[in-house]
Design an enzyme around this catalytic site. Structure first.
Site, PDB file in Angstrom:
ATOM      1  N   HIS A 155      -0.396 -21.320  -2.495  1.00  0.00           N
ATOM      2  CA  HIS A 155      -1.459 -20.021  -1.992  1.00  0.00           C
ATOM      3  C   HIS A 155      -1.356 -20.336   0.015  1.00  0.00           C
ATOM      4  O   HIS A 155      -0.575 -19.229   0.561  1.00  0.00           O
ATOM      5  CB  HIS A 155      -2.647 -19.223  -2.765  1.00  0.00           C
ATOM      6  CG  HIS A 155      -2.674 -19.325  -4.166  1.00  0.00           C
ATOM      7  ND1 HIS A 155      -2.775 -20.121  -5.196  1.00  0.00           N
ATOM      8  CD2 HIS A 155      -2.333 -17.680  -4.032  1.00  0.00           C
ATOM      9  CE1 HIS A 155      -2.889 -19.376  -5.784  1.00  0.00           C
ATOM     10  NE2 HIS A 155      -2.052 -18.268  -5.731  1.00  0.00           N
ATOM     11  N   CYS A 204      -3.612 -17.103 -14.178  1.00  0.00           N
ATOM     12  CA  CYS A 204      -3.758 -17.565 -12.605  1.00  0.00           C
ATOM     13  C   CYS A 204      -5.478 -17.669 -12.608  1.00  0.00           C
ATOM     14  O   CYS A 204      -6.170 -16.845 -12.407  1.00  0.00           O
ATOM     15  CB  CYS A 204      -3.867 -16.450 -12.192  1.00  0.00           C
ATOM     16  SG  CYS A 204      -1.666 -16.610 -12.239  1.00  0.00           S
ATOM     17  N   ARG A 229      -4.061  -3.812   1.852  1.00  0.00           N
ATOM     18  CA  ARG A 229      -2.924  -3.863   0.688  1.00  0.00           C
ATOM     19  C   ARG A 229      -2.875  -3.330  -0.567  1.00  0.00           C
ATOM     20  O   ARG A 229      -4.475  -2.849  -1.039  1.00  0.00           O
ATOM     21  CB  ARG A 229      -2.974  -5.501  -0.122  1.00  0.00           C
ATOM     22  CG  ARG A 229      -1.888  -5.649  -1.164  1.00  0.00           C
ATOM     23  CD  ARG A 229      -2.427  -7.161  -1.599  1.00  0.00           C
ATOM     24  NE  ARG A 229      -1.438  -6.913  -2.490  1.00  0.00           N
ATOM     25  CZ  ARG A 229      -0.580  -7.219  -2.900  1.00  0.00           C
ATOM     26  NH1 ARG A 229       0.960  -6.780  -2.125  1.00  0.00           N
ATOM     27  NH2 ARG A 229       1.015  -7.105  -4.147  1.00  0.00           N
ATOM     28  N   LEU A 251      -4.236   4.473   6.710  1.00  0.00           N
ATOM     29  CA  LEU A 251      -5.193   3.627   7.176  1.00  0.00           C
ATOM     30  C   LEU A 251      -4.548   2.409   7.014  1.00  0.00           C
ATOM     31  O   LEU A 251      -4.527   1.477   8.042  1.00  0.00           O
ATOM     32  CB  LEU A 251      -6.251   3.745   5.854  1.00  0.00           C
ATOM     33  CG  LEU A 251      -6.664   2.782   6.382  1.00  0.00           C
ATOM     34  CD1 LEU A 251      -8.469   2.711   7.796  1.00  0.00           C
ATOM     35  CD2 LEU A 251      -8.407   2.946   5.236  1.00  0.00           C
ATOM     36  N   LYS A 252      -3.674   1.759   6.503  1.00  0.00           N
ATOM     37  CA  LYS A 252      -2.930   0.658   5.913  1.00  0.00           C
ATOM     38  C   LYS A 252      -2.032   0.605   7.649  1.00  0.00           C
ATOM     39  O   LYS A 252      -2.328  -1.032   7.876  1.00  0.00           O
ATOM     40  CB  LYS A 252      -2.333   0.701   4.775  1.00  0.00           C
ATOM     41  CG  LYS A 252      -1.301  -0.629   4.526  1.00  0.00           C
ATOM     42  CD  LYS A 252      -0.232  -0.272   3.709  1.00  0.00           C
ATOM     43  CE  LYS A 252       1.254  -1.325   3.640  1.00  0.00           C
ATOM     44  NZ  LYS A 252      -0.132  -3.155   3.180  1.00  0.00           N
TER      45      LYS A 252
HETATM   46  N1  GLN Z   1       5.382 -16.187 -13.224  1.00  0.00           N
HETATM   47  C1  GLN Z   1       5.498 -15.618 -12.589  1.00  0.00           C
HETATM   48  C2  GLN Z   1       5.667 -16.028 -11.488  1.00  0.00           C
HETATM   49  O1  GLN Z   1       5.969 -17.336 -11.114  1.00  0.00           O
HETATM   50  C3  GLN Z   1       4.055 -16.081 -13.028  1.00  0.00           C
HETATM   51  C4  GLN Z   1       2.689 -15.230 -11.688  1.00  0.00           C
HETATM   52  C5  GLN Z   1       1.918 -15.126 -12.101  1.00  0.00           C
HETATM   53  O2  GLN Z   1       0.982 -15.788 -12.791  1.00  0.00           O
HETATM   54  N2  GLN Z   1       0.643 -13.736 -11.264  1.00  0.00           N
HETATM   55  O3  GLN Z   1       6.048 -15.561 -10.524  1.00  0.00           O
HETATM   56 ZN    ZN Z   2      -0.710 -17.354 -11.910  1.00  0.00          ZN
END
Ligand code: GLN
Ligand code: ZN
Length: 763
Positions: free
Chosen positions: A703, A652, A524, A18-19
């Site tokens: 991001h 995060c 994903r 499917l991916k």
């Molecule tokens: N140390 C990791 C990075 O910089 C932290 C990634 C994360 O917070 N998901 O990729």
């Molecule tokens: Zn992070």
């Protein structure tokens, strides 16, 4: 007859077909016709697998297929299309635009918000409703898929998200202020119409998923549920199975008990203690009970004797016609099948069960209850043998680890001195300026880096060749950091494929599947490592690279580790001991790594815990216990160092109001957090509760490739200082830079460092 049933089958396919289908469609390599035909084949294959395994006709799921996400499917089904997607071609173009955004001539629309599905790593598209939302049946997906299976001679049980869960998981459109649940009256007629259509297509059963029943619900939900299901019951004789999963019903059992439904599904893997209570309800209300006995969230073989015993009890009270055996939840959260696992240690392989194997377990349980254990003797004997082998395996039980766990003392959860004393000792050693700058760890994982890893894997490069390449990348990265004037440097993490896998590969107690893919979002997939036994660290894991990096510079080098809770959260974990115990074993292994890094002269060490918040239990009353052991696991991993070694952590997540006291309890010398996309008002928590240690809210969003201007970051930092004491503030991006390219990284970090510089001068 006790029927073996299923709640949902993983949709990706054994080779992630499917991916490939959807990605080729997105890139223009496949046209719509080919996409639809490919999907149809895949569905047929999955229904056939289930039928051949012996899942009861009429209880094989349909409409569990999705091109992107099942919640998104329901948005199209009920015509919940936000304005900005309405001009797009319906359904497919609008559908994928809502899921992943669309940029083409004259069109530029972002994707809708995505959230984690309950406490899984699967992400769903968050429904967005307007106050005068008009619902209608806009697609025929559940009906068409039912008919599609019927044409193959397979009778399915369409899976539909229940109306209350559908609304409860949604949000009001931006700028509107109302509770989506207020739309229930308007939504119900469309559900009625759908059920009518399914009934006339020949469906006998419909599965209505209502997993919000695992949440704490407001009191008025009792009436809302009663109203909704009164309307939906008895439509053209179609039978309703309401499914709850991922946890106990708890006080919501009262809600369910009064519903005019035909069957109730309960998750007895997560809530075995509820068996008596649900049996009583089923008895009193004349429900059929669907027993969630086989774990849909993990990869271990089930203890079939235990499952059979539970099923027997239910049959004793309800009679065999009123008992269904089922996985605890949809199998969406386990990989497809073990067939491809040819490289795994045979002993460990023998303890595992992916989706296809789980189907067989369901069928064996049902047969054993119906026809006696002798009818499935070979299967049961084999299962007992595997269970026993696993229970007693020297691979799992490591005396040394167990001895070390017992020797853990209370002072191993505390730093030697309180933060102010440590901060002074660290400052004497590191001599950092005010507003010190750093990054979260990774630097761009360019194509060259990924190709190098492939070459090593395929044997095209020797370890020496690979190491030489990684060293060059690391040096370049360090020189760059020096050139922009960063204060605490990192080595860039070029040697790591993934922040969990890298450590898993270096720890004992972990095993990796070749093909154990699970959908994370859209196309994903992730392949979570498997923790099968006591965890230990045979050798240092990061000391080599951190020392190499420190030798290249006079500036402070930060060692980078993944924390115990995140290691746990992003792996398949053992089910033979509490999660907490596994977290503590991981913590002990990381503690040793931290101490070795200190010994090797690394002055700053970061232990990432991005997943601590997402591990929160679904019920508030379970939070405190989880947060307590999660914080203790972090403390165990991080406190075995001298005062002048600086411990950082990273998360995060931005809304810390819920877990603020836990963050403080971690007692890290500095925490960097993802904050750039969200409202800075969220920082009020840190002000209100008086956070005492170092803190670096992300100054810009990593991001996106967009380069933030100095001006923009200056304003942001000024805004942050309204909430935070300036002595505590660190200046950093909001997460690792792994997914970024170099050009934008260079410009963004150089702007960021100039902003810190200007604040130093201004003070
Ligand atoms: N140390 C990791 C990075 O910089 C932290 C990634 C994360 O917070 N998901 O990729
Ligand atoms: Zn992070």
């Amino acid at each position: 007859m006790v029927a073996p049933t299923n709640l949902g089958f993983p949709r990706m396919g054994g080779n992630r077909e499917l991916k490939k289908l959807v990605e080729n469609y997105w890139s223009g390599k496949l046209d719509q016709k080919a996409l639809l035909a490919g999907a149809k084949n895949l569905r047929a294959e999955h229904w056939t697998i289930q039928k051949q395994a012996g899942v009861q006709d009429g209880h094989i799921p349909s409409n569990d297929f999705s091109f992107y996400d099942q919640v998104l499917d329901h948005l199209l089904l009920f015509n919940v299309i936000p304005q900005k997607y309405q001009g797009l071609q319906f359904p497919l173009e609008a559908y994928f635009a809502m899921g992943r955004g669309l940029q083409k001539e004259g069109v530029d629309v972002p994707a809708m918000e995505m959230k984690k599905w309950f406490d899984t790593n699967y992400h769903f598209i968050v429904p967005e409703f307007t106050e005068n939302q008009q619902f209608k049946l806009a697609t025929r997906k559940p009906i068409e898929e039912f008919q599609e299976a019927k044409a193959l001679g397979i009778k399915t049980r369409p899976v539909i998200l229940g109306p209350i869960t559908f609304l409860r998981l949604g949000k009001a459109a931006k700028g509107q202020n109302f509770d989506p649940i207020s739309l229930l009256d308007r939504l119900l007629p469309v559900y009625e119409e759908l059920l009518r259509e399914l009934a006339s297509a020949g469906a006998e059963w419909v599965q209505l998923d209502e997993p919000v029943l695992t949440f704490d619900l407001p009191a008025e939900f009792k009436d809302l549920y009663a109203k909704a299901y009164k309307k939906l019951s008895g439509i053209n004789g179609i039978k309703l199975l309401v499914a709850n999963y991922f946890g106990r019903l708890g006080d919501n059992l009262e809600i369910v008990a009064d519903l005019p439904i035909n069957a109730l599904h309960v998750d007895l893997v997560r809530a075995p203690e509820e068996l008596d209570a649900v049996l009583k309800v089923a008895q009193d209300k004349d429900f059929i009970l669907s027993l969630g006995l086989i774990n849909g969230r993990n990869i271990w073989k089930a203890d079939l004797d235990a499952a059979i015993a539970t099923a027997h009890r239910a049959v004793g009270l309800l009679g065999s016609d009123r008992v269904l055996v089922a996985p605890s939840c949809s199998m969406l959260h386990t990989p497809h099948s073990l067939e491809a696992e040819v490289k795994m240690d045979k002993q460990i392989l023998d303890w595992l069960s992916f989706s296809v194997e789980k189907l067989h377990e369901l069928v064996v349980v049902a047969k054993a209850v119906d026809n006696g254990e002798d009818s499935v003797k070979a299967a049961l004997d084999a299962n007992r043998k595997s269970m026993n082998a696993r229970r007693t395996s020297p691979l799992i039980h490591d005396k040394v680890v167990q001895g070390e766990m017992k020797a853990v003392t209370e002072d191993m959860f505390k730093r030697q001195s309180p933060f102010p004393t440590r901060a002074a000792a660290q400052q004497a050693k590191l001599n950092l300026p005010s507003f010190p700058t750093t990054t979260v760890g990774s630097f761009p994982q360019t194509k060259e880096v990924r190709v190098a890893r492939q070459k090593l894997k395929k044997g095209e490069w020797t370890v020496e060749e690979y190491d030489k390449f990684i060293k060059e990348e690391t040096i370049k990265c360090i020189r760059f950091q020096e050139s922009v004037g960063l204060d605490v440097l990192v080595h860039g993490e070029f040697e790591r494929n993934d922040m969990v896998e890298y450590f898993g590969e270096n720890l004992k107690g972990y095993v990796f599947s070749q093909n154990g893919w699970v959908q994370s979002y859209g196309s994903r997939c992730v392949k979570p490592p498997i923790i099968y036994g006591d965890v230990s660290r045979p050798n240092p894991m990061t000391v080599y690279w951190s020392t190499f990096a420190q030798e290249q510079t006079k500036k402070a080098m930060k060692g980078m580790l993944t924390g115990p809770v995140t290691m746990l959260q992003w792996s398949f974990v053992r089910d033979d001991q509490p999660r907490r115990d596994t977290a503590f074993q991981l913590a002990l292994a990381i503690r040793k790594e931290v101490q070795d890094l200190e010994k090797a002269g690394i002055p700053v060490i970061q232990i990432d815990e991005p997943a601590i918040r997402e591990g929160l239990p679904l019920r508030r009353s379970d939070w405190a216990a989880y947060l307590h052991w999660a914080a203790r696991a972090f403390l165990l991993s991080s406190t075995g160092v001298k005062d002048d070694t600086q411990i950082h952590t990273h998360m995060c997540y931005s809304d810390f109001n819920d877990i603020f006291s836990t963050i403080q309890a971690l007692d890290a010398d500095a925490i960097t957090i993802e904050n750039s996309k969200s409202d800075l008002k969220l920082l009020t928590a840190f002000e209100k509760f008086g956070y005492t240690n170092g803190i670096g809210p992300g100054l810009y969003d990593i991001h996106s490739p967009r380069v933030p201007s100095e001006e923009e970051m200056r304003e942001r930092l000024a805004e942050m200082l309204k909430y935070l004491r300036k002595e505590l503030v660190w200046v950093n991006p909001d997460c690792g830079l792994k997914t970024r390219g170099w050009p934008e990284t260079e410009r963004a970090l150089s702007n960021m460092c100039r902003v810190a510089e200007s604040f130093r001068k201004a003070k």
